[in-house]
Structures are given as C-alpha cells and as structure tokens.
Motif scaffolding. Structure first.
Motif, short mmCIF file in Angstrom:
data_model
loop_
_atom_site.label_atom_id
_atom_site.label_comp_id
_atom_site.label_asym_id
_atom_site.label_seq_id
_atom_site.Cartn_x
_atom_site.Cartn_y
_atom_site.Cartn_z
N PHE A 124 -79.30 -3.33 52.20
CA PHE A 124 -80.10 -2.11 52.25
C PHE A 124 -81.05 -2.14 51.06
O PHE A 124 -80.64 -2.36 49.93
CB PHE A 124 -79.19 -0.87 52.18
N LEU A 125 -82.33 -1.91 51.33
CA LEU A 125 -83.35 -2.06 50.31
C LEU A 125 -83.16 -1.11 49.13
O LEU A 125 -82.92 0.09 49.32
CB LEU A 125 -84.74 -1.83 50.92
N ASP A 126 -83.26 -1.66 47.93
CA ASP A 126 -83.30 -0.85 46.71
C ASP A 126 -84.78 -0.58 46.42
O ASP A 126 -85.45 -1.32 45.72
CB ASP A 126 -82.65 -1.61 45.56
N LEU A 184 -88.89 -1.69 58.57
CA LEU A 184 -87.92 -0.63 58.83
C LEU A 184 -86.61 -1.20 59.34
O LEU A 184 -85.52 -0.73 59.00
CB LEU A 184 -88.50 0.37 59.83
N TRP A 185 -86.70 -2.23 60.18
CA TRP A 185 -85.49 -2.85 60.73
C TRP A 185 -84.72 -3.61 59.65
O TRP A 185 -83.53 -3.41 59.45
CB TRP A 185 -85.86 -3.77 61.88
N HIS A 186 -85.40 -4.50 58.95
CA HIS A 186 -84.73 -5.36 57.98
C HIS A 186 -84.25 -4.60 56.75
O HIS A 186 -83.21 -4.95 56.17
CB HIS A 186 -85.67 -6.49 57.53
N TYR A 187 -84.97 -3.58 56.35
CA TYR A 187 -84.67 -2.91 55.10
C TYR A 187 -83.74 -1.70 55.25
O TYR A 187 -83.00 -1.37 54.32
CB TYR A 187 -85.95 -2.44 54.41
N TYR A 188 -83.81 -1.01 56.40
CA TYR A 188 -83.14 0.29 56.50
C TYR A 188 -82.24 0.45 57.73
O TYR A 188 -81.81 1.56 58.02
CB TYR A 188 -84.19 1.40 56.51
N HIS A 189 -81.95 -0.64 58.43
CA HIS A 189 -81.14 -0.51 59.65
C HIS A 189 -79.64 -0.55 59.36
O HIS A 189 -78.82 -0.39 60.26
CB HIS A 189 -81.51 -1.62 60.64
N ALA A 190 -79.27 -0.76 58.11
CA ALA A 190 -77.86 -0.93 57.76
C ALA A 190 -76.96 0.21 58.24
O ALA A 190 -75.83 -0.05 58.69
CB ALA A 190 -77.72 -1.13 56.25
N THR A 196 -94.26 -5.03 49.17
CA THR A 196 -93.22 -5.77 49.89
C THR A 196 -92.14 -4.86 50.45
O THR A 196 -91.45 -5.23 51.40
CB THR A 196 -92.57 -6.83 48.98
N ARG A 197 -91.97 -3.67 49.86
CA ARG A 197 -91.00 -2.74 50.44
C ARG A 197 -91.59 -1.96 51.61
O ARG A 197 -90.86 -1.43 52.44
CB ARG A 197 -90.45 -1.81 49.37
N ALA A 198 -92.93 -1.88 51.67
CA ALA A 198 -93.58 -1.16 52.76
C ALA A 198 -93.73 -2.03 54.00
O ALA A 198 -93.66 -1.55 55.13
CB ALA A 198 -94.94 -0.65 52.32
N LEU A 199 -93.94 -3.34 53.79
CA LEU A 199 -94.18 -4.27 54.88
C LEU A 199 -93.19 -5.43 54.79
O LEU A 199 -92.65 -5.72 53.73
CB LEU A 199 -95.62 -4.80 54.85
N TRP A 200 -92.99 -6.10 55.92
CA TRP A 200 -92.08 -7.24 55.94
C TRP A 200 -92.85 -8.49 56.34
O TRP A 200 -93.63 -8.47 57.30
CB TRP A 200 -90.96 -7.02 56.95
N LEU A 201 -92.64 -9.56 55.58
CA LEU A 201 -93.14 -10.88 55.93
C LEU A 201 -92.04 -11.88 55.65
O LEU A 201 -91.22 -11.70 54.73
CB LEU A 201 -94.39 -11.23 55.10
#
Length: 671
Positions: A617-619, A447-453, A627-632
């Motif tokens: 921001f994640l497409d 949520l932080w890396h993908y949608y915090h923009a 990979t869009r649901a989880l971050w590694l």
C-alpha cells in the motif's frame, strides 16, 4: 416471354443531413463524414471499459460504504453498520435510492452465488446504466453539435480516469450524473414552442437527479431553465408576438415542473415507510448542509482550499481540464476569427445567435464548479454530476482550436484546397486524445497498484483464510477421490458461524469495503484508534429468513441509536476491546514506522498477531508527487515510491483456541 413489368425503384434511405449542428466544418464539407460509432457500437465499446471498472476499481469514499452499501446490505441480509445520516432523527440519506439496487443485489443470491457476486452485480448494473447514458450523449452531440465533437467526446469519456471511478460508484452523485447526462442530451436540442418533449423530459430528468440522487445537482439545470424562459432557440419571434411567446414558454416550463414534482411521491412514501415517520430527504439534506448552523454542517468533516477541485480534476481528467475551462473563452475567440464555424454570421432580431446557444450548453460546468469551489467542505464525489460535461466542454474547445489552426493555415498558404489535404489538423486532435488517454490509463493503473490492497485483503479472508479454518477443523468436506483442489466446487462458508469470529478495524476503519465482502457469520467491529470522531453503530440485527414482510420490515431503519449524533462527537461504546478480536486489519509502514498508545504497530507484534496476508500500500507522504499520481513500469519510476504493508492479522491464541474448540465439538457430534 419477357415481361414488360418494370420493378419499382427501391426507396432511398434518408440519411441525417451533415452540417446541421450548431458547429459546422469549413473544410471538406462535401467529403465523407468522419467516423463515429452508432449507438449500439458505442454501447459495446463503452461497456467493455465500464464493466472492467466495476470489477477492478477501488471504493474511493467511505461514505459510499457506510451510507449506501451498508443500508443495502441491511435490507438484504439483516445486519450492517448504521451512520447517523441513516436514522429517522436526521434522515439525510434516501432509502428510495438504496432500494433501486436491491434487485441486482438479490439476483446472484437466487442463483446461489453468494454475497460477493452480489457486490459486483450492483456495480455492473451501474456500469451498464452509465454506458447507456454516455452512448446517448455521444450520439446526440454528433447530431446536434458536430460530428467531430461527438467523436472527441466519445474517446474522452471512454478513457477518462474520472469516469472510471464515477460510473460504477454506489453514490447519489453518480445517480445525479446519469440523470444529468440524459437531461443534457435533451437540452442540446434548441428550445422551441413546437418541441414540448425537450422541456418535459429534460425537466423531469434534472428533477429525478435532484430528488432521487443529490438535490444540489439541480444547479446544473440553471442554464437550461434560462434558455427555456428567455432564449428564442429554434423559434423565430417577431416583436409583436414576443409577449405571447414568453407566456407560452413560461407556462410550459411551469407545467413540466409540476409534473416533475410527482417524483417526490414515491420517494417520500418509501423514505417515510423506511424511517417510520414523515421524511423528505432532499429537504433534510439542504437543511443540514445550508441551514445547519455554526455547530453542525459539512465543515465538521473537513475543509479544503479553493484549488482542491482543480488538483483533483487534473488527476482524473489531466489535459482535458484546461481544455474544458477555456471552452467559453475559445468560443469568444472563434466569434472573432472563425465566425463561419457557427453558421449564422449575424442573426436577425427575431432569432437566437448560435453563439448564445452554444455558450448556454457550455455554461453548466462553470456554474457547478463555481458553486462547489465556494464551499469550504469539498469532496471528489461532489464533482461527479459534471464529469460528462467536462468531456463535452473539452471536446468543443478542441474542435474550436482545430478551427483556429485551419484559419491560420489558410491565411498562411492562401489555399483552402491545401488546407483540406493537410494532415496537421487531424494529427493534432488525435495526439491530444491519445495523450489524455495514456495519462488516464496510467492513473487507473496507479489506483490499482497503489491502493487496491484493502479489497485484496478482504478477498483473501473469504477465499483463503476462512476455508483454511473449515479445513483444519474438519468442517470442509473432503475432496472426492481423484479430484484436485482446483476442481473443488465453491465452498459453502455457512459453517464459519461455529467459530463466532470477530474481525476488527482500527485506524483503517474508513477503508472498510462493506459487509458484502464479508461472509455472514463474521462480525465486524471497531477498536479505538487516534480517530476522535463519530464511528458508525450497528443496525439492530434481524434474521431476514424469519421476516414475514418485505424490505419495509427492517426495524433498525426506524431506530436512532442513543449515541449517534450530527456533531461528529465520539461514541466510545461503538468500539470493542482489542483483546476480543480474532482478526484485525491494519496498515504498517516499516520504513517510516509510527506508533502510539492507541495505534501500536500490531503487524510487528509477533507474539500476539500473525500475518495472514499482507499487500503493498503506497506511503504517499514519502513518495514522489508524480510517481504516486501515475503508474509506469520499471524500477526507474517505482523506486521513487515507498510502500507499507496492508495486513490481515490473526490473533494466534484466540484463533487457535477456537480451532481446537470447533474441532472438538465436531468430533463429539455437537455440530
């Protein structure tokens, strides 16, 4: 000389008896009890996570911004966006709920810290409230259910991605979650004629969650009400006195209900004063959502398939979801294979079975999920009131499964002693807790890396771009000799009013984080996009400094702008021409560009717009499901995702003209 006086022995400190809860350990019953944090320790540990969530979690829902943050900002600063829900004609949002947060919002202003700290002060306050509720629930489960269940519950709550999102959210459903959690702690005690506190406090708390928060949350109290009226609980009732016992129980619950109705008094008074007319907001919410008719109602804002909540809960609670929903079937299995786990193997006719008592405590989650699943309109926040109950049911199920393992081990080895020395059971439960915690951590990081923009973009506006404008025009005081830029005290952005700036939102209107993150002096407006529904209007703006009265002196709350409606019909007058915008927030996907007449690719129109800042921001539509649901970390994972640019854009010509104009006025002494 030796004294013959003997010291009195120190009185022993009474300890809470073990194995007094509904669920009872069968192995190592005389061993030291398993570790559980006491209340203060639980508060300290939970608070670390909840405050971190308040500082770093995203805003998940535009309703949180436009229906609650914006009205709060209007009370506090005299301007903001107004939705149709917050108008006297419809009045389905409570100003009483909004006002609860005014004190923490104003505290940073009294310390001259500005608006942005006020946003986080409110969030931290909500995090503290949630922490206290969760800690109380954990300790009550330890005392009334089982020590191991309490420990499982603590760690499930602590690491849950769902609780990370819900705890600091400014939403009535989060308030209902706090109230329901505390009400549930009282309902964990067995009902009894002697225990009047349980009935009164639980009833009032369930009612507070419904009246101040969300009226539909009252459905979570149905198992409690059934137990109060029909189940012996802690009473032993012989057949001859059952009639008088039932009359007493019904009378007590009725009186508690009447007392709880008094909560309506301040809520109706505040809402009626704010709206300028008689308003019962909880009834308005029910009337609109249930009796709105075919042309209006929540379905106008989207519908979802029946499995929506299953998928959403799996994102937020992962493996706890199947555990939570097998809790009642697990109890039935335990009744067959491990009946001693609940103490009484065969209750008498004058007492309640512990299986019945535990089943009633597991039932609210099933009731709530069934009601929400039956509705066509579904949103993540609707499940918030039941989030702690998901963890509770999962903790109970995990404990019952551990009991099956113990029974199977003893059956195979014919040795209770060997079972008591085995590490298999503890290792299994620790593995489940660790796995769910790691998956939740991965979800939080996603949520932080993908949608915090969006939050990063508006932070850059306040921290970098607006100070740059002040600096290039001379409105920013020069540094003292020998002072580095990093040592500059906080910048007063009040002079930014001289620029008369307009920040515009197009297709990204629903990710706007609210005026608390926009300095006063910057006007926010919408430009036309492909969205064809109703956008918010502006409250009638006032200067808070000039008002003589308190919060109730806000005329905008008593006005319904002409075009606001409950049919989601577009009002074009709420949009401004794109040519009038100084700044624009927009999202662009360069790898998969999409453009239309109403949504051109502003970010690549370099002749008109300059990129002030852009954040990834994640497409989601072009990224792998997992990979869009989880971050590694690592390219092996991230290469399966694609990202766009979430940008703050500057109109080159307009902003340059304003820079020149302000600098000229300053030089002429007109500022």
């Amino acid at each position: 000389m030796a004294s013959n006086t003997q010291e009195d022995p120190k009185p022993s400190i009474p300890s809470v008896a073990r194995h007094s809860g509904i669920l009872q350990d069968q192995l190592r019953r005389s061993a030291r009890k398993p570790w559980n944090p006491d209340f203060l320790t639980a508060v300290r540990i939970l608070l670390l996570i909840r405050v971190a969530a308040a500082m770093y979690t995203n805003i998940q829902d535009c309703d949180e911004v436009f229906n609650f943050w914006e009205p709060l900002h209007y009370i506090d600063h005299g301007h903001g966006f107004q939705t149709w829900e917050v108008t006297p004609m419809y009045a389905i949002r409570s100003w009483a709920y909004v006002l609860l947060h005014l004190i923490p919002a104003r505290l940073p202003l009294t310390l001259n810290l500005g608006k942005r700290p006020a946003f986080f002060a409110v969030r931290i306050t909500l995090a503290v409230v949630s922490t206290l509720c969760e800690a109380k629930l954990c300790r009550t489960v330890v005392e009334k259910i089982n020590e191991r269940v309490g420990r499982y519950l603590f760690f499930m709550l602590l690491f849950s991605a769902g609780m990370w999102n819900a705890a600091p959210a400014l939403l009535p459903s989060s308030f209902a979650m706090y109230a329901t959690t505390i009400a549930f702690t009282y309902s964990l005690e067995p009902p009894s004629i002697k225990n009047k506190r349980r009935t009164l406090f639980a009833t009032m708390l369930f009612a507070a969650g419904a009246i101040v928060g969300w009226p539909f949350a009252l459905a979570l109290s149905l198992p409690f009400v059934s137990e109060e009226l029909l189940v012996f609980g802690g009473d032993r009732v012989d057949p001859n006195s059952r009639k008088s016992w039932m009359i007493s129980r019904w009378k007590r619950l009725f009186i508690a209900g009447l007392v709880s109705v008094l909560i309506f008094v301040p809520v109706i008074a505040i809402d009626s004063a704010a709206y300028g007319r008689w308003s019962i907001v909880p009834w308005n919410i029910v009337r609109y959502n249930v009796f709105g008719g075919s042309e209006r109602g929540p379905d106008l804002y989207g519908t979802a398939p029946w499995y929506f909540y299953i998928l959403n809960l799996l994102l937020n609670f992962n493996i706890l979801v199947p555990l939570a929903f097998i809790s009642l079937p697990s109890l039935a299995v335990t009744y067959r294979v491990d009946r001693k786990r609940l103490g009484i193997s065969k209750p008498g006719p004058d007492q309640s079975s512990p299986f019945t008592l535990l089943a009633l405590r597991l039932a609210p989650l099933y009731v709530w999920t069934a009601i929400l699943t039956a509705q066509a309109h579904k949103e993540e926040r609707f499940m918030f009131p039941a989030y702690p109950l998901i963890c509770f049911n999962a903790a109970v199920a995990l404990y019952l499964i551990r009991g099956w393992m113990e029974v199977a081990y003893i059956s195979a080895t014919k040795s209770s002693y060997r079972a008591s020395r085995s590490i298999i059971f503890g290792a299994t439960t620790c593995t489940v807790i660790a796995v769910t915690g790691l998956i939740s951590l991965s979800r939080v990081l996603a949520l932080w890396h993908y949608y915090h923009a969006p939050l990063s973009t508006f932070s850059h506006l306040e921290a970098d771009e607006l100070p740059r404008l002040l600096n290039v025009t001379g409105l920013l005081p020069p540094l003292l000799p020998g002072t580095e830029e990093i040592d500059r005290p906080s910048i007063d952005l009040a002079p930014i009013r001289a620029f008369d700036l307009r920040l515009c939102l197009g297709k990204e209107w629903y990710r706007f984080p609210g005026h608390y993150l926009i300095p006063n002096g910057v006007k926010v407006d919408f430009v036309k996009s492909e969205f064809g529904g109703l956008l918010p209007a502006h409250f009638e703006e006032i200067h808070v400094e000039s008002t003589s009265n308190g919060w109730w002196d806000r005329p905008g709350s008593r006005i319904t702008p002409a075009s606001l409606n409950d049919l989601n019909k577009e009002a074009p007058e709420f949009c401004v021409p794109i040519e009038s915008c100084d700044y624009l927030v927009d999202l662009d996907f360069p790898e998969h560009p999409v453009s239309s007449l109403l949504e051109p690719r502003y970010a690549v129109d370099n002749d008109t717009w300059e990129r002030v800042s852009c954040f990834p921001f994640l497409d989601a539509s072009h990224s792998s499901l997992l990979t869009r649901a989880l971050w590694l970390p690592g390219s092996w994972w991230q290469d399966k995702n694609e990202f766009g640019d979430y940008c703050l854009l500057k109109n080159r010509e307009k902003v340059h003209e304003k820079e020149v104009e302000v600098a000229s006025r300053l030089q002429d002494g007109k500022l």
